[in-house]
Design a protein around this motif. Sequence first.
Motif, mmCIF file in Angstrom:
data_model
loop_
_atom_site.group_PDB
_atom_site.id
_atom_site.type_symbol
_atom_site.label_atom_id
_atom_site.label_comp_id
_atom_site.label_asym_id
_atom_site.label_seq_id
_atom_site.Cartn_x
_atom_site.Cartn_y
_atom_site.Cartn_z
ATOM 1 N N MET A 1 0.848 -1.198 0.000
ATOM 2 C CA MET A 1 0.000 0.000 0.000
ATOM 3 C C MET A 1 0.882 1.245 0.000
ATOM 4 S SD MET A 1 -2.940 1.173 2.748
ATOM 5 C CE MET A 1 -4.016 -0.209 2.348
ATOM 6 N N SER A 2 0.604 2.176 -0.898
ATOM 7 C CA SER A 2 1.432 3.361 -1.045
ATOM 8 C C SER A 2 1.102 4.416 0.003
ATOM 9 C CB SER A 2 1.210 3.966 -2.442
ATOM 10 O OG SER A 2 -0.118 4.453 -2.565
ATOM 11 N N LEU A 3 1.975 5.412 0.102
ATOM 12 C CA LEU A 3 1.752 6.518 1.027
ATOM 13 C C LEU A 3 0.480 7.282 0.648
ATOM 14 C CD1 LEU A 3 2.698 8.308 3.355
ATOM 15 C CD2 LEU A 3 4.110 9.570 1.720
ATOM 16 N N TYR B 1 5.915 7.739 12.184
ATOM 17 C CA TYR B 1 7.248 7.245 11.801
ATOM 18 C C TYR B 1 7.181 5.776 11.405
ATOM 19 C CZ TYR B 1 12.070 5.656 12.272
ATOM 20 O OH TYR B 1 13.288 5.069 12.050
ATOM 21 N N TRP B 2 6.422 4.986 12.176
ATOM 22 C CA TRP B 2 6.272 3.555 11.906
ATOM 23 C C TRP B 2 5.614 3.331 10.547
ATOM 24 C CZ3 TRP B 2 2.508 -0.107 14.988
ATOM 25 C CH2 TRP B 2 2.775 -1.442 14.628
ATOM 26 N N LEU B 3 4.566 4.102 10.275
ATOM 27 C CA LEU B 3 3.871 3.971 8.997
ATOM 28 C C LEU B 3 4.795 4.335 7.833
ATOM 29 C CD1 LEU B 3 1.283 3.545 7.325
ATOM 30 C CD2 LEU B 3 0.708 5.942 7.763
ATOM 31 N N ASN B 4 5.490 5.450 7.958
ATOM 32 C CA ASN B 4 6.382 5.904 6.900
ATOM 33 C C ASN B 4 7.506 4.895 6.636
ATOM 34 O OD1 ASN B 4 7.299 8.025 5.025
ATOM 35 N ND2 ASN B 4 9.011 8.242 6.431
ATOM 36 N N LYS C 1 8.286 2.699 3.215
ATOM 37 C CA LYS C 1 9.587 2.799 2.533
ATOM 38 C C LYS C 1 10.277 1.448 2.433
ATOM 39 C CE LYS C 1 10.741 7.638 3.459
ATOM 40 N NZ LYS C 1 11.704 8.571 4.112
ATOM 41 N N THR C 2 10.107 0.590 3.444
ATOM 42 C CA THR C 2 10.750 -0.726 3.430
ATOM 43 C C THR C 2 9.862 -1.796 2.805
ATOM 44 O OG1 THR C 2 9.957 -1.159 5.685
ATOM 45 C CG2 THR C 2 12.153 -0.195 5.451
ATOM 46 N N GLN C 3 8.779 -1.350 2.167
ATOM 47 C CA GLN C 3 7.852 -2.245 1.479
ATOM 48 C C GLN C 3 7.295 -3.315 2.417
ATOM 49 O OE1 GLN C 3 10.023 -3.694 -1.968
ATOM 50 N NE2 GLN C 3 9.386 -1.914 -3.167
#
Length: 219
Positions: free
Chosen positions: A1-3, A85-88, A92-94
């Motif tokens: 799921m993308s940002l 931060y956890w979501l971001n 980023k780490t897929q």
Amino acid sequence: MSLKTSTLLIIVILLIDQISKFYIKTHFALNEKIEVLSWFQIAFVENEGMAWGTKLSDFIAVISDRTAKVSLTVFRIFAVTGIIYWLNKSIKTQGSKTLIFAIALILAGAIGNIIDSVFYGMIFDSSLGQVATFLPEQGYDTIFHGKVVDMLHFPIWSGNLPNWIPFFGGDAFSFFDPVFNIADMAISTGIGILIVFNKRAFGSSTSHQETENLDDQNS
């Protein structure tokens, strides 16, 4: 799921949560309720503290209710910062779609209740014995002292427990009493997903894709 997708999900949940709370505050007096179905009610209550109506001052006697309220709100803000931060990082780490979806739900719910705690005391007047006014000359409290609006109540069953149940047999019991809101539902659902689908959530999206590809080759 993308940002982008995660952000859209968070915005949608926040809109539903805040619109429902604004409607309740501007159409119901405190403790007013209507029965929608025999097992579902719209019941307006305000939560002054933590979950289940408890307060931080109930556990730490030296802290006043107002200090405890501010402390809890500030803690929630720091917690939301950590969740962001956890979501971001997960995006980023897929990380798996299940994980990102669950985090987005938890984040949306946390922000929804923080909005109440921080701003509602200033933008609404009291709901006690009256329907509140939006943006009055003076709110019912100051910043960080708002109360969380709850309205969803599901009194599914009430009665006396069977006598054969040890210790509690024959006692009056109801399922279930808590009144909650859309934000609470989002948080509970997100946490539930992480618990029930733990392996799927914390496995990488790459590993899930590899598993799906392997299954396709074997079929």
